[in-house]
Every structure is written in C-alpha cells, then in structure tokens.
Design a protein around this motif. Structure first.
Motif, PDB file in Angstrom:
ATOM      1  N   THR A   1       0.836  -1.192   0.000  1.00 38.09           N
ATOM      2  CA  THR A   1       0.000   0.000   0.000  1.00 38.09           C
ATOM      3  C   THR A   1       0.871   1.241   0.000  1.00 38.09           C
ATOM      4  O   THR A   1       2.023   1.206   0.427  1.00 38.09           O
ATOM      5  CB  THR A   1      -0.934   0.034   1.233  1.00 38.09           C
TER       6      THR A   1
ATOM      7  N   LEU B   1      -5.136   8.855  -3.720  1.00 36.62           N
ATOM      8  CA  LEU B   1      -5.110   7.412  -3.467  1.00 36.62           C
ATOM      9  C   LEU B   1      -6.532   6.867  -3.450  1.00 36.62           C
ATOM     10  O   LEU B   1      -7.468   7.555  -3.054  1.00 36.62           O
ATOM     11  CB  LEU B   1      -4.434   7.115  -2.126  1.00 36.62           C
TER      12      LEU B   1
ATOM     13  N   ASN C   1      -8.200   1.253  -1.036  1.00 34.33           N
ATOM     14  CA  ASN C   1      -7.447   0.928   0.181  1.00 34.33           C
ATOM     15  C   ASN C   1      -5.966   1.283   0.048  1.00 34.33           C
ATOM     16  O   ASN C   1      -5.098   0.542   0.513  1.00 34.33           O
ATOM     17  CB  ASN C   1      -7.606  -0.549   0.547  1.00 34.33           C
ATOM     18  N   LYS C   2      -5.699   2.401  -0.606  1.00 35.17           N
ATOM     19  CA  LYS C   2      -4.338   2.924  -0.791  1.00 35.17           C
ATOM     20  C   LYS C   2      -3.462   1.998  -1.632  1.00 35.17           C
ATOM     21  O   LYS C   2      -2.244   1.987  -1.510  1.00 35.17           O
ATOM     22  CB  LYS C   2      -3.684   3.228   0.549  1.00 35.17           C
ATOM     23  N   GLN C   3      -4.109   1.219  -2.515  1.00 34.98           N
ATOM     24  CA  GLN C   3      -3.376   0.343  -3.418  1.00 34.98           C
ATOM     25  C   GLN C   3      -3.459   0.829  -4.860  1.00 34.98           C
ATOM     26  O   GLN C   3      -2.946   0.170  -5.764  1.00 34.98           O
ATOM     27  CB  GLN C   3      -3.888  -1.087  -3.311  1.00 34.98           C
TER      28      GLN C   3
ATOM     29  N   SER D   1       5.977   3.556  -0.421  1.00 38.37           N
ATOM     30  CA  SER D   1       5.336   2.443   0.278  1.00 38.37           C
ATOM     31  C   SER D   1       5.059   2.843   1.722  1.00 38.37           C
ATOM     32  O   SER D   1       5.825   3.582   2.332  1.00 38.37           O
ATOM     33  CB  SER D   1       6.204   1.191   0.223  1.00 38.37           C
ATOM     34  N   ARG D   2       3.967   2.358   2.250  1.00 36.32           N
ATOM     35  CA  ARG D   2       3.613   2.657   3.638  1.00 36.32           C
ATOM     36  C   ARG D   2       4.561   1.965   4.603  1.00 36.32           C
ATOM     37  O   ARG D   2       4.961   2.521   5.614  1.00 36.32           O
ATOM     38  CB  ARG D   2       2.174   2.226   3.918  1.00 36.32           C
TER      39      ARG D   2
END
Length: 184
Positions: A15, A26, A29-31, A46-47
């Motif tokens: 994510t 975004l 789901n932030k993907q 990347s988170r």
C-alpha cells in the motif's frame, strides 16, 4: 550492517503511504493512485519498509506519451526515512535522502547530483499494462524490474528500512500496487 526485515512468511499487501505528492489521489485501500493534474508533485512511497528479496511493483494503467511537452521519465527507487517524516519536493530527484533512477540518470542517497546510468533505460519500454518495481537483494543492492525482468542494480550498500519510491510523470495517470513477490 543491520539487516532488512525478513521476507519469510505471508506478505502484507503493498500500500502507498498517506504522505504523497499533492497531485496524487489514493484509492482502493491505498493500493491505487492517480495523478490529478500537473507535471510534478506526484511522488508515492510504500507505507511499510521494504523486506529483503521482495519485489514492490506498480502496474501502469494508462501510459500516454502523446503530449510532446513531457520530457521526464517515471522515476523510482527508495527513500531511507519513514515517509511520514519527509517533506516532499516537486520531484523525486530533489528528495533527500533518496536513491532514484530516472531515465539515463541515477541520484544516490547522500548526493545531490545525477550520475549517468544505463539501468534506467529499461523504463523507456514501458507502456499501458507494464509493471515496474524495485527490490533490495540479500547483498543490500537495489534492483530495478520491468515487466518481471531484472534490469540491473541501481545502487549498492543500502541501509536497512528503505521504503519503495515512485515518481509518476504526467503521461501516466492511474497506477496500481501489485501484490509483493518474494524473489531469489
């Protein structure tokens, strides 16, 4: 040298971090991410820290080079600090500390200058549907991947806890984070 987190076990989804360029939105789901306007301010990270021997890739959902004003390539690499501690510049080449490959140049962490590199030339083959990503191998080298193929080393002797970095040019609109893949 401290080790990267292990790649053993089930992979967390890849994510994007909440700290991203102002021209990015975004979703999913932030993907997934989409550039909303402009040619700059489109950095994604990347988170979570990268795991060793794991490929972090994005899929280019729209690739439109019809606008001849656009001269910058997609940039990618790593940052060596948690994304939430960074103030993001207009493009990844101005981000410190970061290692970034963009076309025929690479900027290594700790440096402000761009150096010639043939590894990034693989980024010119991207098109709609292409995947592009980075992985840190067991020797702490940053590897570039295009469409699942290893295109070579971008940088050596990376510190632990790097975060994947993508700088989305104006002719790329939506991108999607692909599931992480264990390599080697």
């Amino acid at each position: 040298m401290e080790e990267f987190p292990s790649s053993v076990g089930q992979q967390e989804p890849f994510t994007f971090d909440d700290n991203h360029g102002v021209n990015i939105v975004l979703s999913h789901n932030k993907q997934a991410a989409e550039r909303t306007r402009g040619l700059n301010h489109a950095i994604l990270m990347s988170r979570n820290p990268m795991k060793m021997n794991v490929l972090y890739e994005i899929r280019v959902d729209t690739w439109d080079k019809s606008n001849s004003r656009i001269i910058r390539n997609l940039g990618m690499g790593v940052v060596t600090q948690p994304p939430d501690t960074l103030i993001l510049p207009y493009w990844s080449g101005a981000l410190f500390p970061a290692t970034v490959v963009c076309g025929s140049s690479v900027k290594l962490s700790g440096s402000t200058e761009l150096k010639p590199s043939s590894v990034g030339s693989a980024l010119t083959s991207l098109r709609t549907g292409s995947s592009v990503g980075v992985a840190v191998d067991r020797n702490h080298c940053l590897q570039l991947y295009v469409d699942g193929q290893n295109k070579g080393v971008i940088a050596f002797d990376l510190p632990h806890n790097c975060y994947a970095l993508y700088d989305i040019p104006g002719y790329v609109k939506p991108v999607a984070a692909l599931p992480p893949k264990t390599l080697f």
